[in-house]
Design a protein around this motif. Structure first.
Motif, PDB file in Angstrom:
ATOM      1  N   LYS A  88      24.979   6.893  40.124  1.00  0.00           N
ATOM      2  CA  LYS A  88      25.757   7.889  40.149  1.00  0.00           C
ATOM      3  C   LYS A  88      27.213   7.350  40.163  1.00  0.00           C
ATOM      4  O   LYS A  88      27.717   6.858  41.030  1.00  0.00           O
ATOM      5  CB  LYS A  88      25.585   8.898  41.321  1.00  0.00           C
ATOM      6  N   LEU A  89      28.054   7.577  38.907  1.00  0.00           N
ATOM      7  CA  LEU A  89      29.165   7.064  38.721  1.00  0.00           C
ATOM      8  C   LEU A  89      30.197   7.829  38.997  1.00  0.00           C
ATOM      9  O   LEU A  89      30.680   8.505  38.227  1.00  0.00           O
ATOM     10  CB  LEU A  89      29.287   6.365  37.213  1.00  0.00           C
TER      11      LEU A  89
ATOM     12  N   GLU B  68      28.272   5.134  43.267  1.00  0.00           N
ATOM     13  CA  GLU B  68      29.255   4.179  43.353  1.00  0.00           C
ATOM     14  C   GLU B  68      30.703   4.779  42.728  1.00  0.00           C
ATOM     15  O   GLU B  68      30.467   5.837  42.067  1.00  0.00           O
ATOM     16  CB  GLU B  68      28.964   2.774  42.671  1.00  0.00           C
ATOM     17  N   HIS B  69      31.678   4.051  42.993  1.00  0.00           N
ATOM     18  CA  HIS B  69      32.766   4.337  42.189  1.00  0.00           C
ATOM     19  C   HIS B  69      33.566   3.034  41.597  1.00  0.00           C
ATOM     20  O   HIS B  69      33.099   2.095  42.030  1.00  0.00           O
ATOM     21  CB  HIS B  69      33.666   5.550  42.926  1.00  0.00           C
ATOM     22  N   PRO B  70      34.442   3.061  40.840  1.00  0.00           N
ATOM     23  CA  PRO B  70      35.056   1.955  40.254  1.00  0.00           C
ATOM     24  C   PRO B  70      35.625   1.047  41.244  1.00  0.00           C
ATOM     25  O   PRO B  70      36.171  -0.163  40.540  1.00  0.00           O
ATOM     26  CB  PRO B  70      35.715   2.534  39.087  1.00  0.00           C
TER      27      PRO B  70
ATOM     28  N   PRO C 194      37.661   1.735  49.457  1.00  0.00           N
ATOM     29  CA  PRO C 194      36.907   1.178  47.987  1.00  0.00           C
ATOM     30  C   PRO C 194      35.730   0.609  48.552  1.00  0.00           C
ATOM     31  O   PRO C 194      35.189   0.311  49.467  1.00  0.00           O
ATOM     32  CB  PRO C 194      37.927   0.256  47.738  1.00  0.00           C
ATOM     33  N   VAL C 195      34.577   0.326  47.494  1.00  0.00           N
ATOM     34  CA  VAL C 195      33.667  -0.003  47.529  1.00  0.00           C
ATOM     35  C   VAL C 195      33.282  -1.516  47.454  1.00  0.00           C
ATOM     36  O   VAL C 195      33.904  -2.045  46.756  1.00  0.00           O
ATOM     37  CB  VAL C 195      32.569   0.780  46.450  1.00  0.00           C
ATOM     38  N   SER C 196      32.122  -1.845  47.996  1.00  0.00           N
ATOM     39  CA  SER C 196      31.642  -3.143  47.999  1.00  0.00           C
ATOM     40  C   SER C 196      30.550  -3.600  46.931  1.00  0.00           C
ATOM     41  O   SER C 196      30.426  -4.687  46.401  1.00  0.00           O
ATOM     42  CB  SER C 196      31.207  -3.832  49.415  1.00  0.00           C
TER      43      SER C 196
ATOM     44  N   LEU D 248      20.775   7.745  46.882  1.00  0.00           N
ATOM     45  CA  LEU D 248      21.790   7.326  48.153  1.00  0.00           C
ATOM     46  C   LEU D 248      23.180   7.362  47.941  1.00  0.00           C
ATOM     47  O   LEU D 248      23.668   7.225  46.728  1.00  0.00           O
ATOM     48  CB  LEU D 248      21.320   5.943  48.376  1.00  0.00           C
ATOM     49  N   GLU D 249      23.714   8.138  48.689  1.00  0.00           N
ATOM     50  CA  GLU D 249      25.396   8.397  48.748  1.00  0.00           C
ATOM     51  C   GLU D 249      26.146   7.206  49.227  1.00  0.00           C
ATOM     52  O   GLU D 249      25.494   6.032  49.560  1.00  0.00           O
ATOM     53  CB  GLU D 249      25.770   9.662  49.381  1.00  0.00           C
ATOM     54  N   PRO D 250      27.543   7.318  49.612  1.00  0.00           N
ATOM     55  CA  PRO D 250      28.337   5.977  49.973  1.00  0.00           C
ATOM     56  C   PRO D 250      27.820   5.234  50.974  1.00  0.00           C
ATOM     57  O   PRO D 250      28.245   4.002  50.980  1.00  0.00           O
ATOM     58  CB  PRO D 250      29.508   6.782  50.303  1.00  0.00           C
TER      59      PRO D 250
END
Length: 709
Positions: free
Chosen positions: A339-340, A282-284, A251-253, A241-243
């Protein structure tokens, strides 16, 4: 100044501490222990040169470590380099950076470790940026008169003279430097990996085929697409699954978007029941709308990225907050990995984004150190999270560094040059890294098939359809060929899994560039045949100092011990292949070749050139729709290739847990012999009876030609 205070850290590994190193390093962050028993079993080796030949000098704002070079030796490694394999004569500025389009050394995974074809390696363990001058600089007193030529009249003039030393720019506070012995190049890399804890062993399902769905897919769209794989008879084990699964991204939750995934636990369970694992992108950088934001804010850096926090994950408190949220909302409902993305930063693309080098973090680390280490931090956190559940994971990461060989992560990039992707697969093998030449889109059916063939012979076989929604059947005219190679990968899973187990226990990479299996003289001879003369007409725009090229054979590689893969790209129907000595057969054609030379092969779109050593014994399984679940036994077929007697290995465990660390695994040797009457026989030799993952064992001898699926 001469330096002689080297200390032996492990068999064949010596450490020099320069100055007073500060902050964390890749080795200290990973906290791994060397595989002492495996290191003891390696050949004994002495330092490759006298300690007094290594020099250390103070320079402006740094220290320069100088190490001798032979005039002909080649240097490999320095991390994930996409633009060349032999680093001799180049400067490597080893900063983490996304999408490296220039040959400066900056890359997703800049590892300050180089390995020489003379059989030694040098590694600087630091969280700082290191610059390597790989025989590209010349001291005045070392300049040879015969190298000084008149460019006006001498066609032998070179822009880069043959230097006699590597110069390494060490951080001013110092660093630990390791010298790693061989005696062969392969031994050096294995010793480096073993010193860093050995190689990773993915779960069996991680070696199946992966598919990432478009960004804004809903749960029902994902389930429908997964079902299409079964209807098209194309194996698939992982859905990514992507964003869009996030309630907020960029930014991400890290929280599920309820309009698209109202019941994520039921969604993950439904996929699992159909044989699919779930991997989350996800990302940081943490959104202000995330439930983690307020608690992470005092544990984060001075600068934001995309308006989100950049947490300091060198702090145990920050790590625990991350793990707790991910455990409760992802892992406990069955999510299998991550997926980082975007833990590298960007300075080489159309946009710049990342915290700066002068950013400050609560731990005392600055932005340079944090950026160099961020990818490792995320790999370690997530790997530990799954380990706490006695579950193995396998995933993707866009930044890494040294000491990463134990991490169950494969590197990728937003670049998309097919030849560079093949070169990346070769280069990753020198530095304890894994790389996937993922497929995203294609210009036409030919490009599609060639990319699919390459990715099926890589550490992680994945179609990433996040942006354009492509499917394995997007080009119906070649769907059969794509299906064939995905199924062939599934057939080869016992062989590939065994190669990874060898990586874990012996440090030998499962995918290896040609210098691992051919001597320096053999490589040099093959390269010399294809050296192009400098251009007769001066190019005043992009090659003013000559454009001499060397054929590096960086477009073919070993897939385990027995198979050599030589991919083709769009526009190619034939190519030259450098075959190591011995007898080889076309894996699917049965054509016989004598190695120790360069051959030319033709391959239509329906085939990728793959060669198998004569006498190889390869364990295979049926081409199932997905890797069988724990406790399900399947038939094992052991195939002997060619006409020579030989043997192969088979490793087996439960394929999912870490119980192998308590001895719950087995090794078997599959040996093929031939009696006086010319009749072949096979024996599976092991200490624990038959492998528990397999219901029966059948043998095929003297196989040549097409592999039935």
């Amino acid at each position: 100044m001469e330096i002689t205070n080297w200390q032996q850290s492990a068999p064949g590994v010596w450490r020099l501490t320069i100055g007073e190193p500060q902050g964390i390093t890749p080795l200290s962050l990973m906290g791994v222990s060397p595989k002492a028993e495996a290191l003891q079993q390696m050949p004994q080796v002495q330092p490759p040169f006298a300690w007094e030949s290594i020099q250390l000098e103070e320079a402006s704002g740094c220290l320069i470590l100088s190490i001798p070079l032979d005039r002909t030796e080649k240097l490999y490694g320095t991390g994930l380099q996409l633009l060349r394999m032999n680093q001799r004569g180049r400067n490597r500025y080893l900063r983490v950076n996304s999408d490296p389009k220039q040959d400066t050394g900056e890359t997703h995974a800049p590892v300050p470790f180089y390995v020489s074809d003379l059989g030694y390696g040098v590694w600087v363990d630091t969280s700082r940026i290191v610059t390597l001058y790989c025989g590209s600089t010349m001291m005045q007193e070392e300049t040879q008169s015969e190298d000084i030529r008149d460019r006006n009249t001498d066609k032998g003039w070179k822009a880069t003279l043959i230097a006699s030393r590597v110069e390494i720019r060490i951080p001013v506070e110092g660093a630990d430097v390791y010298l790693i012995g061989g005696p062969t190049l392969s031994d050096v890399v294995a010793r480096y990996n073993l010193f860093c804890g050995g190689g990773t062993l993915p779960p069996k399902w991680g070696l199946g085929f992966w598919h990432r769905v478009p960004t804004l897919y809903t749960d029902q769209q994902v389930l429908e697409e997964a079902e299409q794989f079964r209807l098209h008879d194309i194996p698939c084990d992982v859905i990514g699954l992507e964003p869009g699964w996030h309630s907020q991204s960029y930014p991400v939750s890290y929280e599920w978007e309820k309009s698209r995934f109202p019941e994520p636990d039921k969604f993950v369970k439904a996929l699992d029941q159909s044989g699919f694992r779930v991997n989350l992108w996800e990302h940081p950088f943490v959104s202000p709308k995330s439930e983690l934001y307020e608690e992470l804010k005092p544990l984060s850096g001075s600068h934001s990225v995309w308006g989100g926090l950049a947490p300091d994950y060198s702090l145990p408190a920050a790590v625990e907050l991350y793990k707790k949220q991910h455990e409760e909302q992802h892992v406990n409902i069955g999510v299998s990995g991550y997926k980082l993305d975007e833990c590298d930063g960007s300075d080489l693309t159309n946009n710049s984004w990342m915290f700066p080098g002068h950013a400050q973090f609560p731990s005392g680390l600055d932005g340079e150190q944090m950026r160099q280490m961020y990818g490792l931090m995320f790999q370690k956190m997530t790997a530990e999270l799954f380990r706490s559940k006695n579950r193995r994971t396998y995933g993707l990461v866009r930044a890494s560094n040294a000491a990463a060989s134990t991490m169950p992560y494969v590197l990728y990039s937003d670049l998309y040059d097919h030849k560079q992707f093949i070169r990346g697969l070769c280069n990753a093998s020198f530095s304890g890294l894994l790389w996937t030449p993922e497929v995203r889109r294609a210009r036409n059916a030919e490009d599609w098939v060639r990319r699919m063939q390459t990715v099926c012979f890589s550490p992680l076989a994945m179609l990433n359809a996040w942006g354009d929604g492509t499917k394995p059947w997007s080009f119906p005219e070649v769907e059969g060929t794509v299906r064939h190679y995905i199924k062939l990968r599934m057939r080869l899973l016992p062989y590939l899994y065994t190669a990874f187990a060898t990586y874990r226990e012996q440090g030998i990479p499962p995918f290896r560039a040609m210098p691992f299996v051919m001597s320096a003289s053999e490589i040099a001879e093959a390269e010399a045949m294809y050296t192009e003369a400098a251009e007769q007409t001066l190019n005043t725009t992009d090659a003013a100092y000559g454009k001499k090229k060397v054929r590096e054979w960086d477009d073919q590689y070993m897939f385990g011990d027995a198979l050599l893969v030589a991919p083709l790209v769009e526009g190619e129907s034939e190519r030259e292949v450098l075959l190591p000595s011995g007898i080889w057969y076309g894996l699917e054609t049965g054509e016989r070749y004598t190695g120790g030379c360069i051959i030319r092969v033709q391959a239509g779109l329906e085939r990728i050139p793959v060669f198998v050593r004569n006498g190889s014994v390869i364990p295979m399984m049926p081409a199932l729709a997905h890797v069988p679940p724990l406790g399900t036994r399947v038939p094992l077929e052991i195939i002997h290739f060619g006409d020579g007697m030989g043997e192969g290995n088979l490793y087996d465990d439960d394929g999912e847990s870490f119980d192998y660390e308590q001895g719950k695994f087995g090794w078997w040797k599959a040996a093929v012999t031939q009696n006086a009457a010319g009749v072949y026989s096979g024996e599976l030799i092991g200490t624990d009876g038959e492998p528990t993952s397999f219901s029966s064992v059948t043998w095929r001898f003297a196989h040549k030609g097409f592999l039935p699926l």
